[in-house]
Design an enzyme around this catalytic site. Structure first.
Site, PDB file in Angstrom:
ATOM      1  N   ASP A   1       0.818  -1.217   0.000  1.00 17.30           N
ATOM      2  CA  ASP A   1       0.000   0.000   0.000  1.00 17.30           C
ATOM      3  C   ASP A   1       0.849   1.263   0.000  1.00 17.30           C
ATOM      4  O   ASP A   1       0.638   2.173  -0.804  1.00 17.30           O
ATOM      5  CB  ASP A   1      -0.946   0.001   1.208  1.00 17.30           C
ATOM      6  CG  ASP A   1      -1.989  -1.100   1.137  1.00 17.30           C
ATOM      7  OD1 ASP A   1      -2.361  -1.481   0.018  1.00 17.30           O
ATOM      8  OD2 ASP A   1      -2.415  -1.585   2.193  1.00 17.30           O
TER       9      ASP A   1
ATOM     10  N   ASP B   1      -6.870   1.928  10.932  1.00 20.19           N
ATOM     11  CA  ASP B   1      -5.677   2.764  10.957  1.00 20.19           C
ATOM     12  C   ASP B   1      -5.893   4.150  10.367  1.00 20.19           C
ATOM     13  O   ASP B   1      -5.267   5.123  10.793  1.00 20.19           O
ATOM     14  CB  ASP B   1      -4.528   2.066  10.229  1.00 20.19           C
ATOM     15  CG  ASP B   1      -3.933   0.935  11.044  1.00 20.19           C
ATOM     16  OD1 ASP B   1      -4.149   0.924  12.275  1.00 20.19           O
ATOM     17  OD2 ASP B   1      -3.256   0.067  10.469  1.00 20.19           O
TER      18      ASP B   1
ATOM     19  N   SER C   1      -1.612  -9.793   4.418  1.00 14.02           N
ATOM     20  CA  SER C   1      -1.185  -8.476   4.890  1.00 14.02           C
ATOM     21  C   SER C   1      -0.756  -8.634   6.344  1.00 14.02           C
ATOM     22  O   SER C   1      -1.560  -9.019   7.197  1.00 14.02           O
ATOM     23  CB  SER C   1      -2.334  -7.463   4.777  1.00 14.02           C
ATOM     24  OG  SER C   1      -1.931  -6.210   5.285  1.00 14.02           O
TER      25      SER C   1
END
Length: 395
Positions: free
Chosen positions: A15, A124, A173
């Site tokens: 990302d 987040d 992830s």
């Protein structure tokens, strides 16, 4: 001339790596400054992330915040018996610290904005946005704002020569610091999918753990761990060593459905061997030294503290007030706790403290220090109102 300089919270992962070209191509920023903040990730990840940042960005910083993470966030979590929906928080504890370190760099670089690689579905984004906006910065979030998918990101990275550690066939992830390791994404998004052993790195399967239990002793001073098996250790070193010890016994796995801040349910997998043991031991020691009233009230405080920590609301005034109360209770939480590790479980075998609110003389059935006859009067008044109501209803 473009928009000026933007600072990017950088990890070296998929990302954040594609955010570097996107911030220039799609958003028009002149310079991208990347910042890696070390809160106990594997050394090779910090090294690789730093090298990639130096190669892909216009300027790069690597910040060592491990000691601050332990002192300002992990120790607070231990004191508060911090857990969210039954698991010890790790990522949530680290995000505010990472954000604060990035703000420092943004101010130093005179940046006009701060960017992150968070999606619009996770937690987040809110934890970062809260800190960045509280410091007066514009927030840029390409993954969220462009509504990108993981498959699109992988293809974009390949087209732009951006190296990423994710492949389509294994799109896990992973977020890791030395308090917790989280694994999500790919097939793990299906709540019915059975996770393969390959996703775990810190813990062995309980069935493969040693056939003999292991007993360890943890020493606490004012609510924080200071020793392991009688050896005085700094917080970070103790956590690392305990991760190894408890991990080889299969302690500290969670596979759960979690309620994210936005209300979405998500399947999450975690490893946190040291955190599991330390929180178990700390909570047990509290029961030895705190009064019934303190324990009752603190239970609610701990739950509220955990909720706010999970959300990243560390600058909410209530968060400071809760920490002040918790710190007061921890002044007496000093002692040792013996824990037995076996086949994925941890249980307390014994505990001791110079501040223990326990008297073997008073509680012993063989002692006459307390005259049992004194309890007769107490018993006559105990539950009186409920007894009266029962009699009324009979009438």
């Amino acid at each position: 001339m473009g928009k000026g300089k933007v600072v990017l919270a950088y990890s070296g992962g998929l990302d954040t790596s594609i955010c570097i070209p996107l911030l220039k191509e799609h958003y028009g920023y002149d310079e991208v400054v990347t910042v890696v903040v070390d809160v106990g990730q594997p050394a090779h990840e910090i090294e690789e992330g730093s090298k990639k940042g130096e190669r892909l960005a216009d300027h790069h910083y690597t910040i060592d915040a491990k000691d601050a993470f332990v002192a300002e966030h992990i120790f607070r979590a231990i004191k508060a018996n911090g857990n969210y929906e039954g698991y010890p928080m790790g990522t949530a504890l680290a995000r505010p610290l990472i954000a604060e370190e990035i703000v420092k760099i943004a101010k130093k670089e005179n940046a006009v904005a701060i960017a992150h690689g968070c999606t619009g579905k996770g937690n987040d984004q809110l934890r970062f946005d809260f800190i960045f906006r509280a410091n007066g910065f514009e927030v840029v979030a390409p993954i969220r704002e462009m509504n990108l998918t993981r498959e699109w990101e992988i293809e974009y990275a390949e087209e732009h020569g951006v190296p990423v550690p994710v492949k389509k066939e294994k799109p896990w992830s992973i977020d890791e610091n030395f308090w917790s390791r989280s694994i999500e994404g790919g097939k793990l998004e299906d709540p019915a999918f059975h996770p393969p052993e390959e996703i775990y790195a810190w813990t062995v399967s309980p069935k493969d753990a040693p056939d003999e239990p292991e007993t360890i002793t943890i020493g606490f001073e004012q609510g924080v761990p200071v020793s392991l098996n009688g050896k005085a250790m700094k917080g970070g070193d103790l956590i690392r060593e305990l991760n190894v010890i408890a991990g080889r016994h299969g302690v500290g796995r969670n596979d759960m459905m979690e309620d994210r801040i936005l209300g979405l349910k998500a399947r999450e997998n975690y490893e946190h061997p040291a955190a599991t043991v330390l929180l178990t031991a700390h909570h047990d020691l509290e029961r030895l030294v705190l009064t019934r009233q303190e324990l009752s009230f603190k239970h609610g405080v701990d739950e509220k503290w955990s909720e706010m920590a999970y959300m990243g609301l560390v600058h909410e005034p209530l968060y400071a007030a809760l920490n002040a109360f918790i710190d007061t209770t921890q002044e007496r939480v000093t002692g040792t706790v013996d824990c037995v590790l076996f086949k994925g479980s941890v249980h307390v075998a014994g505990r001791s403290s110079p501040m223990a609110l326990y008297s073997s003389d008073l509680v012993s059935f063989d002692s006459h220090t307390i005259d049992q006859c004194d309890a007769v009067g107490v018993s006559k008044y105990f539950g009186m109102q409920a007894r009266l109501l029962k009699q009324i209803r009979k009438e």
